[in-house]
Design a protein around this motif. Structure first.
Motif, PDB file in Angstrom:
ATOM      1  N   ARG A 300       0.803  -1.229   0.000  1.00  0.00           N
ATOM      2  CA  ARG A 300       0.000   0.000   0.000  1.00  0.00           C
ATOM      3  C   ARG A 300       0.831   1.271   0.000  1.00  0.00           C
ATOM      4  NH1 ARG A 300      -5.139  -1.562   3.938  1.00  0.00           N
ATOM      5  NH2 ARG A 300      -5.510  -3.601   2.995  1.00  0.00           N
ATOM      6  N   GLY A 301       2.128   1.146   0.140  1.00  0.00           N
ATOM      7  CA  GLY A 301       2.985   2.318   0.067  1.00  0.00           C
ATOM      8  C   GLY A 301       3.421   2.837   1.426  1.00  0.00           C
ATOM      9  N   LYS A 302       4.385   3.739   1.405  1.00  0.00           N
ATOM     10  CA  LYS A 302       4.906   4.329   2.638  1.00  0.00           C
ATOM     11  C   LYS A 302       3.803   5.111   3.342  1.00  0.00           C
ATOM     12  CE  LYS A 302       9.738   4.628   1.226  1.00  0.00           C
ATOM     13  NZ  LYS A 302      10.892   5.521   1.005  1.00  0.00           N
ATOM     14  N   GLU A 353      -8.410  -3.338  -0.574  1.00  0.00           N
ATOM     15  CA  GLU A 353      -7.517  -2.282  -1.052  1.00  0.00           C
ATOM     16  C   GLU A 353      -6.749  -2.774  -2.278  1.00  0.00           C
ATOM     17  OE1 GLU A 353      -7.385   0.702   0.137  1.00  0.00           O
ATOM     18  OE2 GLU A 353      -8.328   0.550   2.096  1.00  0.00           O
ATOM     19  N   SER A 354      -6.443  -1.862  -3.190  1.00  0.00           N
ATOM     20  CA  SER A 354      -5.694  -2.221  -4.389  1.00  0.00           C
ATOM     21  C   SER A 354      -4.278  -2.640  -4.030  1.00  0.00           C
ATOM     22  CB  SER A 354      -5.647  -1.024  -5.352  1.00  0.00           C
ATOM     23  OG  SER A 354      -4.760  -1.280  -6.416  1.00  0.00           O
ATOM     24  N   ASN A 382     -18.937  -1.257   1.110  1.00  0.00           N
ATOM     25  CA  ASN A 382     -17.886  -0.797   0.199  1.00  0.00           C
ATOM     26  C   ASN A 382     -16.795   0.018   0.899  1.00  0.00           C
ATOM     27  OD1 ASN A 382     -19.042  -1.920  -2.127  1.00  0.00           O
ATOM     28  ND2 ASN A 382     -20.436  -0.175  -2.357  1.00  0.00           N
ATOM     29  N   ILE A 383     -16.956   0.264   2.174  1.00  0.00           N
ATOM     30  CA  ILE A 383     -16.009   1.094   2.908  1.00  0.00           C
ATOM     31  C   ILE A 383     -14.642   0.417   2.983  1.00  0.00           C
ATOM     32  CG2 ILE A 383     -16.795   0.119   5.101  1.00  0.00           C
ATOM     33  CD1 ILE A 383     -16.166   2.734   6.441  1.00  0.00           C
ATOM     34  N   THR A 384     -13.574   1.214   2.855  1.00  0.00           N
ATOM     35  CA  THR A 384     -12.201   0.719   2.984  1.00  0.00           C
ATOM     36  C   THR A 384     -11.409   1.686   3.863  1.00  0.00           C
ATOM     37  OG1 THR A 384     -11.374   1.959   1.077  1.00  0.00           O
ATOM     38  CG2 THR A 384     -12.269  -0.258   0.657  1.00  0.00           C
TER      39      THR A 384
END
Length: 423
Positions: A300-302, A353-354, A382-384
């Motif tokens: 998911r990234g920093k 999550e992508s 649909n909440i993330t």
């Protein structure tokens, strides 16, 4: 009047030995065991003695203590869960009031989560027995009477951190005056204010890294992403005792159908609660894998995860649908895992999550798919985590203002705090 069986006589022998001896001597002298009083036998004595009120205990149902605790429960975290755990320990039944959106706006600023989402989170906690929606922020005399008379509440509970109304008065003054107030300890290392700060800091850093000119940054950003998530380092220090307090402490039976679901479960929200509920309905025991901080960051990234591994693990453990967690689960579900935990079914939600940050990689569910024990589960919401964080960014000015107001009191608390770990 109801009595217990005649075995309670022996309680009398233990607690009243001298009196019992005297009575037996009298019985022997009068010949009650043979012909005295028309052949009254020893077996009739318990009935006679019951009227003396010595050996028999009257049956009575113990009154169940009902306690009440309220809160906004916005951005639900393990601190909220621990507060409700402590509250439940002070009684037999816990009733929780969820403050209305309007009251939150009037007293603290706009909530991040809707009433429906906050109700789902509170109802999903293992210590909560009943929920009252749209509770007032302050315990008014009218509401307090309603709690005592209609909801049969014995005590009103709140944490030891002050809860002041806009005019500076204590929101629980009436409950304290009535002598029906009890206090629990604040949970160290987390608050909704802190989490909002982490989210804003994380997303500002991401924005700055993706856009090298300052004009595209959010208001208040330090130039070129010089601010990072380190500005909001978690104060939480995990202990084995806290994990035990949150755990069910039960293993699955030998023939139990074990369902496994994994994920980051960052910024625990209503979508997590609902997917865990759905997963639990597919078996007898729900095992949840919580991915490590490193795995979450890689995908998911920093700046991610917002909550670290142990914080996320406690939030999941607090959910009533969860039986056990793997703290630091691997990305891939291996054959060894399936065997070790006797997993019957592996599920994954349709809303997630992508994971596009990484290049093509092996399917983490290849093994359970090959074994025919994998199933995609329709996500009820649909909440993330990202969508929750984006709500804060969209309203960042209001939250920055609110956090600035709370920052001083948070700093003061940590500067002046005393021993608090004995809960």
């Amino acid at each position: 009047m109801e009595y217990e069986s005649s075995s309670s006589i022996w309680d009398g022998v233990y607690y009243y030995p001298h009196l019992f001896g005297g009575l037996m001597l009298t019985v022997a002298l009068l010949g009650l065991s043979t012909s005295y009083f028309g052949g009254l036998g020893f077996s009739s004595l318990p009935y006679m003695w019951s009227h003396l009120g010595i050996f028999y205990k009257k049956k009575c149902d113990k009154k169940r203590i009902r306690v009440y605790m309220d809160g906004c429960f916005d951005l639900m975290h393990y601190g909220h869960a621990n507060a409700l755990r402590q509250a439940k320990a002070l009684g037999d039944e816990l009733v929780v009031g969820v403050v209305s959106d309007e009251e939150i706006v009037a007293n603290k600023g706009p909530p991040v989560l809707s009433m429906e989402e906050r109700l789902a989170l509170v109802s999903g906690l293992k210590w909560v027995d009943e929920v009252i929606a749209n509770a007032p922020y302050a315990i008014t005399e009218k509401f307090m009477k309603s709690l005592f008379n209609e909801h049969k509440i014995d005590y009103i509970i709140h944490g030891d951190d002050p809860c002041l109304l806009p005019d500076g008065t204590d929101a629980y003054a009436l409950a304290k005056k009535a002598g029906r107030y009890k206090q629990i300890k604040r949970t160290e290392g987390v608050s909704s204010t802190d989490i909002v700060g982490r989210i804003l800091s994380s997303l500002k850093g991401t924005e700055a890294r993706e856009n090298h000119d300052d004009t595209s940054s959010l208001p208040g950003d330090a130039p070129k992403g010089s601010r990072s998530n380190s500005a909001h380092i978690s104060q939480f220090l995990p202990t084995s005792r806290r994990i035990v307090q949150f755990s069910n402490g039960k293993a699955p039976g030998p023939n139990a159908r074990v369902v496994y679901i994994d994920g980051a479960f960052d910024l625990f929200h209503a979508g997590h609660v609902e997917i865990l509920r759905s997963a639990r309905q597919l078996g007898d025991f729900l095992l949840v894998g919580i991915h490590t901080d490193q795995i979450v960051s890689e995908h998911r990234g920093k700046g991610h995860p917002i909550m670290h591994l142990h914080e996320r693990s406690l939030s999941v453990l607090a959910c009533r649908y969860v039986d056990e967690v793997i703290i630091g689960a691997p990305w891939e579900v291996t054959k060894d895992m399936v065997t070790t935990f006797n997993i019957s079914l592996v599920v994954h939600g349709t809303v997630a999550e992508s994971n596009s940050l990484l290049a093509v990689e092996p399917d983490p569910y290849a093994v359970p798919k090959s074994l025919g024990i994998f199933r995609m589960l329709d996500s009820p919401k649909n909440i993330t985590t990202t969508s929750v964080a984006q709500r804060i960014v969209a309203n960042h000015e209001a939250y920055l203002k609110r956090n600035a107001k709370k920052a001083a009191s948070e700093k003061k608390y940590y500067a002046e705090k005393v021993y608090v770990s004995g809960d």
